[in-house]
Design an enzyme around this catalytic site. Sequence first.
Site, PDB file in Angstrom:
ATOM      1  N   GLN A  37       5.723 -11.026   0.461  1.00 58.21           N
ATOM      2  CA  GLN A  37       6.639 -10.360  -0.150  1.00 58.21           C
ATOM      3  C   GLN A  37       7.241  -9.211   1.152  1.00 58.21           C
ATOM      4  O   GLN A  37       6.616  -9.204   2.194  1.00 58.21           O
ATOM      5  CB  GLN A  37       5.884  -9.260  -0.977  1.00 58.21           C
ATOM      6  CG  GLN A  37       4.668  -8.511  -0.433  1.00 58.21           C
ATOM      7  CD  GLN A  37       3.784  -7.824  -1.382  1.00 58.21           C
ATOM      8  OE1 GLN A  37       4.187  -7.546  -2.645  1.00 58.21           O
ATOM      9  NE2 GLN A  37       2.493  -7.794  -1.193  1.00 58.21           N
ATOM     10  N   TYR A  67      -0.534   8.948 -10.223  1.00 59.38           N
ATOM     11  CA  TYR A  67      -0.929   7.726 -10.667  1.00 59.38           C
ATOM     12  C   TYR A  67      -2.154   7.232 -10.200  1.00 59.38           C
ATOM     13  O   TYR A  67      -3.045   6.724 -10.741  1.00 59.38           O
ATOM     14  CB  TYR A  67      -0.001   6.845  -9.852  1.00 59.38           C
ATOM     15  CG  TYR A  67      -0.139   5.151 -10.336  1.00 59.38           C
ATOM     16  CD1 TYR A  67       0.445   4.653 -11.319  1.00 59.38           C
ATOM     17  CD2 TYR A  67      -0.663   4.611  -9.096  1.00 59.38           C
ATOM     18  CE1 TYR A  67       0.097   3.232 -11.440  1.00 59.38           C
ATOM     19  CE2 TYR A  67      -0.943   3.276  -9.172  1.00 59.38           C
ATOM     20  CZ  TYR A  67      -0.669   2.633 -10.371  1.00 59.38           C
ATOM     21  OH  TYR A  67      -0.765   1.007 -10.588  1.00 59.38           O
ATOM     22  N   GLN A  68      -2.652   7.392  -8.958  1.00 60.08           N
ATOM     23  CA  GLN A  68      -4.041   6.965  -8.438  1.00 60.08           C
ATOM     24  C   GLN A  68      -5.199   7.606  -9.306  1.00 60.08           C
ATOM     25  O   GLN A  68      -6.069   6.963  -9.614  1.00 60.08           O
ATOM     26  CB  GLN A  68      -4.145   7.462  -6.880  1.00 60.08           C
ATOM     27  CG  GLN A  68      -3.047   7.029  -5.810  1.00 60.08           C
ATOM     28  CD  GLN A  68      -2.777   5.822  -5.751  1.00 60.08           C
ATOM     29  OE1 GLN A  68      -3.379   4.884  -6.414  1.00 60.08           O
ATOM     30  NE2 GLN A  68      -1.821   5.466  -4.820  1.00 60.08           N
ATOM     31  N   ASP A 143      -7.278 -13.721  -3.792  1.00 61.90           N
ATOM     32  CA  ASP A 143      -6.652 -14.019  -5.151  1.00 61.90           C
ATOM     33  C   ASP A 143      -7.652 -13.440  -5.955  1.00 61.90           C
ATOM     34  O   ASP A 143      -8.751 -13.673  -6.174  1.00 61.90           O
ATOM     35  CB  ASP A 143      -6.314 -15.238  -5.415  1.00 61.90           C
ATOM     36  CG  ASP A 143      -5.618 -15.337  -6.834  1.00 61.90           C
ATOM     37  OD1 ASP A 143      -6.319 -15.832  -7.762  1.00 61.90           O
ATOM     38  OD2 ASP A 143      -4.298 -15.043  -7.025  1.00 61.90           O
ATOM     39  N   ASP A 161      -4.440  -2.450 -10.159  1.00 55.26           N
ATOM     40  CA  ASP A 161      -3.172  -1.606  -9.673  1.00 55.26           C
ATOM     41  C   ASP A 161      -2.317  -2.631  -8.938  1.00 55.26           C
ATOM     42  O   ASP A 161      -2.183  -2.946  -8.059  1.00 55.26           O
ATOM     43  CB  ASP A 161      -3.819  -0.831  -8.516  1.00 55.26           C
ATOM     44  CG  ASP A 161      -2.579  -0.021  -7.971  1.00 55.26           C
ATOM     45  OD1 ASP A 161      -1.556   0.276  -8.643  1.00 55.26           O
ATOM     46  OD2 ASP A 161      -2.916   0.562  -6.607  1.00 55.26           O
ATOM     47  N   SER A 162      -1.478  -3.086  -9.868  1.00 55.04           N
ATOM     48  CA  SER A 162      -0.429  -4.123  -9.564  1.00 55.04           C
ATOM     49  C   SER A 162       0.921  -3.582  -9.232  1.00 55.04           C
ATOM     50  O   SER A 162       1.220  -2.431  -9.773  1.00 55.04           O
ATOM     51  CB  SER A 162      -0.317  -5.163 -10.615  1.00 55.04           C
ATOM     52  OG  SER A 162       0.236  -4.721 -11.923  1.00 55.04           O
ATOM     53  N   SER A 163       1.791  -4.341  -8.815  1.00 49.17           N
ATOM     54  CA  SER A 163       3.088  -3.789  -8.670  1.00 49.17           C
ATOM     55  C   SER A 163       3.782  -4.331  -9.816  1.00 49.17           C
ATOM     56  O   SER A 163       3.104  -4.912 -10.748  1.00 49.17           O
ATOM     57  CB  SER A 163       3.916  -4.789  -7.337  1.00 49.17           C
ATOM     58  OG  SER A 163       3.583  -5.993  -7.363  1.00 49.17           O
ATOM     59  N   ASP A 164       5.127  -4.244 -10.004  1.00 51.70           N
ATOM     60  CA  ASP A 164       5.850  -4.779 -11.211  1.00 51.70           C
ATOM     61  C   ASP A 164       6.099  -6.196 -11.418  1.00 51.70           C
ATOM     62  O   ASP A 164       5.552  -6.927 -10.482  1.00 51.70           O
ATOM     63  CB  ASP A 164       7.273  -4.176 -11.135  1.00 51.70           C
ATOM     64  CG  ASP A 164       7.309  -2.375 -11.265  1.00 51.70           C
ATOM     65  OD1 ASP A 164       7.072  -2.096 -12.357  1.00 51.70           O
ATOM     66  OD2 ASP A 164       7.292  -1.870 -10.164  1.00 51.70           O
ATOM     67  N   TYR A 229       8.956   6.853  -9.831  1.00 54.53           N
ATOM     68  CA  TYR A 229       8.856   5.729 -10.358  1.00 54.53           C
ATOM     69  C   TYR A 229       9.945   5.697 -11.575  1.00 54.53           C
ATOM     70  O   TYR A 229      10.433   6.891 -11.758  1.00 54.53           O
ATOM     71  CB  TYR A 229       7.447   5.709 -11.273  1.00 54.53           C
ATOM     72  CG  TYR A 229       6.379   5.146 -10.357  1.00 54.53           C
ATOM     73  CD1 TYR A 229       6.327   4.695  -9.130  1.00 54.53           C
ATOM     74  CD2 TYR A 229       5.075   5.168 -10.933  1.00 54.53           C
ATOM     75  CE1 TYR A 229       5.472   4.510  -8.296  1.00 54.53           C
ATOM     76  CE2 TYR A 229       4.003   4.676 -10.176  1.00 54.53           C
ATOM     77  CZ  TYR A 229       4.152   4.322  -8.852  1.00 54.53           C
ATOM     78  OH  TYR A 229       2.899   4.100  -7.939  1.00 54.53           O
TER      79      TYR A 229
END
Length: 289
Positions: A37, A67-68, A143, A161-164, A229
Amino acid sequence: MDAIQNGWFSEINDLWPGQCFSLKVKEVLHEERSDLQDIKLIDTFAHGRVLILDGIIQCSEKDEFSYQEMISYLPLCCHPNPENVLIVGGGDGGVAREVVKHPNVKNVHQVEIDGRVVEVSKKYLPNMACGFDSPKLTLTIGDGFDFMKKHVGQFDVIITDSSDPIGPAVSLFQESYFALMKKALKPNGVICSQGGTFWTDNEHVKATLDHCRKQFSTVGYAVTSVPSYPCGQIGFIIASTNEGHALKTPKKVFTAEQLDSMNLKYYSAETHRAAFEGLPRSVAKELYS
């Protein structure tokens, strides 16, 4: 994917068409293309340092704590004794920083697929990346799917805790991922995943909840406020293998003194309960119908 023009960074993405969030840039501190990315780290006038992956804001120094803390303490405090915790993603270190503070937590395994995010965060976001320094934590670059397949029935809590849902994070919103998490949990385990915002795509939130419901007995959607966000709000999919688990009611309630000693700025028993309540009527009808 350079979205900086005339000194402003603009978060333009098809996930929220017709709108964007912009920040005035002091300095571009770092930018590269990793194997997975685009990674950008900028310093801004209004939000301090900001981590951006594939053009999407992941965290800013000004508001990251909301968020955290919520993605960490909502599931941790839903569990009576969260000794063994798995974090999937979270390469900035913020979730690890919060999870290791919990007095019951003994061991934290974190699996982040992109090691470059970890290294960039250590250099430019030390207030978040300090989570990697805890003796409770073991970090694996790899992974999360493969890791959980090899660690069946080992965790009390799993936090994603992922990205979109674009790029490497797409698979983390599918039923197959929730099934894998279920297998990696101990009995009465709890999960929490980044679940998107109903303001931009309630259909996606509903679809993710439905994927989770096919695997877990008790499922809920909680929200928190994060100004940087999209629409200033983000949600979490929280689930338990225990049928009838009262997710809204924390099993661990910290005193004000404990919250201060843990340097918690957002989470409390009150915000825990409120996170599940007060959804707009139309949203609640769609998500829980």
